[in-house]
Design a protein around this motif. Structure first.
Motif, mmCIF file in Angstrom:
data_model
loop_
_atom_site.group_PDB
_atom_site.id
_atom_site.type_symbol
_atom_site.label_atom_id
_atom_site.label_comp_id
_atom_site.label_asym_id
_atom_site.label_seq_id
_atom_site.Cartn_x
_atom_site.Cartn_y
_atom_site.Cartn_z
ATOM 1 N N TRP A 159 2.827 -11.882 -2.512
ATOM 2 C CA TRP A 159 3.452 -10.567 -2.069
ATOM 3 C C TRP A 159 2.777 -9.225 -2.060
ATOM 4 C CZ3 TRP A 159 5.417 -5.922 -3.283
ATOM 5 C CH2 TRP A 159 6.663 -5.386 -2.612
ATOM 6 N N PHE A 160 2.215 -9.096 -3.209
ATOM 7 C CA PHE A 160 1.305 -7.910 -3.626
ATOM 8 C C PHE A 160 -0.186 -7.669 -3.057
ATOM 9 C CE2 PHE A 160 3.928 -8.992 -7.292
ATOM 10 C CZ PHE A 160 4.459 -7.743 -7.743
ATOM 11 N N ASP A 161 -0.774 -8.898 -2.664
ATOM 12 C CA ASP A 161 -2.030 -8.595 -2.369
ATOM 13 C C ASP A 161 -1.868 -9.076 -0.744
ATOM 14 O OD1 ASP A 161 -3.278 -7.869 -4.378
ATOM 15 O OD2 ASP A 161 -3.771 -9.895 -4.858
ATOM 16 N N LEU A 189 15.538 -6.594 3.267
ATOM 17 C CA LEU A 189 16.108 -5.105 2.815
ATOM 18 C C LEU A 189 15.208 -4.177 3.903
ATOM 19 C CD1 LEU A 189 16.319 -5.122 -0.917
ATOM 20 C CD2 LEU A 189 17.930 -5.393 0.743
ATOM 21 N N HIS A 190 15.777 -3.333 4.672
ATOM 22 C CA HIS A 190 15.100 -2.496 5.525
ATOM 23 C C HIS A 190 15.389 -1.009 5.261
ATOM 24 C CE1 HIS A 190 13.822 -5.551 8.214
ATOM 25 N NE2 HIS A 190 14.785 -6.248 8.234
ATOM 26 N N LEU A 249 1.225 -2.792 5.957
ATOM 27 C CA LEU A 249 0.993 -2.335 4.537
ATOM 28 C C LEU A 249 2.336 -1.567 4.030
ATOM 29 C CD1 LEU A 249 -1.788 -3.542 5.075
ATOM 30 C CD2 LEU A 249 -2.683 -1.711 3.441
ATOM 31 N N ALA A 250 2.877 -1.084 5.043
ATOM 32 C CA ALA A 250 4.065 0.001 4.590
ATOM 33 C C ALA A 250 5.124 -1.104 3.877
ATOM 34 C CB ALA A 250 4.447 0.502 5.728
ATOM 35 N N VAL A 251 5.046 -2.302 4.148
ATOM 36 C CA VAL A 251 6.273 -3.141 3.484
ATOM 37 C C VAL A 251 6.126 -3.175 2.170
ATOM 38 C CG1 VAL A 251 6.973 -5.841 3.391
ATOM 39 C CG2 VAL A 251 6.200 -4.514 5.648
ATOM 40 N N ALA A 252 5.096 -3.136 1.534
ATOM 41 C CA ALA A 252 4.914 -2.906 0.035
ATOM 42 C C ALA A 252 5.657 -1.865 -0.517
ATOM 43 C CB ALA A 252 3.315 -3.171 -0.249
ATOM 44 N N THR A 253 5.771 -0.722 0.108
ATOM 45 C CA THR A 253 6.199 0.496 -0.246
ATOM 46 C C THR A 253 7.821 0.446 -0.269
ATOM 47 O OG1 THR A 253 6.268 1.678 1.804
ATOM 48 C CG2 THR A 253 4.158 1.683 0.600
ATOM 49 N N ASN A 254 8.383 -0.586 0.127
ATOM 50 C CA ASN A 254 9.875 -0.738 0.438
ATOM 51 C C ASN A 254 10.429 -1.240 -0.996
ATOM 52 O OD1 ASN A 254 12.473 -0.435 1.888
ATOM 53 N ND2 ASN A 254 12.340 -2.512 2.454
ATOM 54 N N VAL A 255 10.402 -0.483 -2.088
ATOM 55 C CA VAL A 255 10.622 -0.924 -3.243
ATOM 56 C C VAL A 255 11.641 0.277 -3.759
ATOM 57 C CG1 VAL A 255 8.636 -2.324 -3.836
ATOM 58 C CG2 VAL A 255 8.530 0.213 -4.448
ATOM 59 N N SER A 278 9.655 9.106 3.812
ATOM 60 C CA SER A 278 10.041 7.819 4.296
ATOM 61 C C SER A 278 10.194 7.678 5.624
ATOM 62 C CB SER A 278 11.487 7.319 3.341
ATOM 63 O OG SER A 278 11.007 7.388 2.087
ATOM 64 N N ARG A 279 10.505 8.977 6.243
ATOM 65 C CA ARG A 279 10.636 8.977 7.663
ATOM 66 C C ARG A 279 9.300 8.864 8.557
ATOM 67 N NH1 ARG A 279 12.673 13.664 8.060
ATOM 68 N NH2 ARG A 279 14.735 13.101 7.466
ATOM 69 N N LEU A 280 8.376 9.325 7.773
ATOM 70 C CA LEU A 280 6.885 9.383 8.086
ATOM 71 C C LEU A 280 6.525 7.676 8.325
ATOM 72 C CD1 LEU A 280 5.008 12.385 6.931
ATOM 73 C CD2 LEU A 280 6.076 12.061 9.039
ATOM 74 N N ASP A 281 6.936 6.877 7.071
ATOM 75 C CA ASP A 281 6.556 5.556 6.853
ATOM 76 C C ASP A 281 7.242 4.801 7.860
ATOM 77 O OD1 ASP A 281 5.058 6.255 4.775
ATOM 78 O OD2 ASP A 281 6.576 5.414 3.352
ATOM 79 N N GLY A 282 8.669 5.340 8.339
ATOM 80 C CA GLY A 282 9.214 4.573 9.334
ATOM 81 C C GLY A 282 8.874 4.463 10.822
#
Length: 348
Positions: free
Chosen positions: A43-45, A148-149, A110-116, A10-14
């Protein structure tokens, strides 16, 4: 160990990926789709390529001009999906009258989609249980009540809504639907946490591909956590042509609880305000790791019992105890000593 790995990734993603401002790892996220014949999910694509070229410029006018140049013909869109982190090519016919695709887009990482957040466990009588969250198949995508961040974004929002209703967008992997869930966080329900559920976050809990998609062959990558390889070229995309059947697959639902379009291939959507039924889970292809471990331990336990039985059967029984009154057994006679008995035996 897994929590530390998730925090590291997550730190690498951020830290690393947002620095790639106009390169691979970004695309036009689909916010709204008004074209029911277009198989694109909001949202997904993400649109990451067009006509065989990777989109590396965030200027929406260039993208719109490329679409207008294809008016009366078709345009090839390179799509990256957050479900399974896969890419594909979709050929779309562009009307000559409007020269529009009917999409609302936004240039986003694209990293926004990993914020789940992955729902792992839901105790009984908890706020999550009352809200209808399903363990292991539900994923919290976000909320209309705020942004959400990062990993702690959901926890901070929940703390602000303790004792008040909070709306969450939840995606279910088994039924391939997205619904709106209302939950009332509480710390007085008798367990830990205000939501009352265990959540997973990070690379190990990203959105998987829908169950109706083909399973990878043995040895192939099931999840590709590196989203920076999107710009490898258009030849890596799987070609998918738009057909007239897309209107039936991606049609609007009869309720307002789902994001448009709500996918539910082969079965009707659940009733209004209800979560997917808590029926028997679908069988996944392959062997689940938990089942493999259970089979392994059962097999080893069976081998251990058989081994214990063989050892017990091969042992000779112990010698019987001495007869009553006979006294303890005598030691063997020493050298030079007669075998008959004691010293008094030779005296007259």
């Amino acid at each position: 160990m897994f929590n530390a790995l998730n925090r590291y990734l997550s730190r690498l993603d951020g830290d690393a990926r947002p620095q790639q401002k106009d390169g691979p790892g970004f695309g036009f996220q689909v916010l709204r789709n008004t074209n029911l014949e277009l198989g694109v999910e909001p949202w997904f694509d993400f649109i990451v390529g067009i006509n065989g070229r990777i989109i590396d410029n965030p200027d929406p006018r260039l993208f719109a001009q490329e679409v207008r140049n294809c008016a009366g013909a078709s345009v090839a869109l390179g799509l990256w999906s957050a479900k399974g982190q896969r890419t594909r090519v979709l050929h779309v016919a562009v009307p000559a009258e409007t020269a529009s695709l009917g999409l609302s887009l936004q240039w986003t990482a694209l990293a926004v989609a990993t914020n789940v957040w992955h729902v792992l466990d839901v105790p009984a009588s908890s706020p999550a249980d009352h809200a209808g969250l399903l363990p292991y198949s539900d994923y919290i995508l976000g909320t209309p009540d705020g942004i959400l961040h990062g990993e702690g974004g959901l926890g901070e929002l929940v703390d602000d809504y303790v004792g008040r209703p909070l709306k969450l967008w939840v995606y279910n992997n088994e039924y391939n639907v997205t619904r709106e869930v209302e939950i009332v966080p509480s710390r007085d329900w008798g367990g830990e946490g205000a939501l009352g559920c265990v959540l997973g976050y990070g690379a190990l809990h990203r959105l998987p591909a829908p169950l109706d998609e083909p399973v990878h062959a043995p040895g192939e990558t099931m999840f590709d956590g590196d989203i920076s390889n999107v710009g490898a070229g258009a030849d890596q995309f799987a070609t998918l042509a738009a057909t007239s059947e897309a209107a039936n697959t991606f049609g609007p639902t009869s309720t307002t609880d789902f994001l448009v379009p709500a996918q539910m291939v082969g079965s009707p959507p659940p009733r209004t305000g209800s979560a997917p039924p808590r029926g028997k889970k679908k069988e996944r292809h392959g062997h689940a790791p938990k089942r493999l471990m259970d089979d392994y331990f059962a097999e080893e336990e069976k081998k251990s019992k058989e081994l214990d039985g063989n050892i017990a059967a091969s042992k000779t029984p112990p010698p019987p105890p001495p007869k009553a009154g006979g006294g303890p057994p005598r030691a063997p006679p020493k050298a030079g000593e007669p075998k008959g008995g004691s010293e008094d035996d030779g005296v007259d």
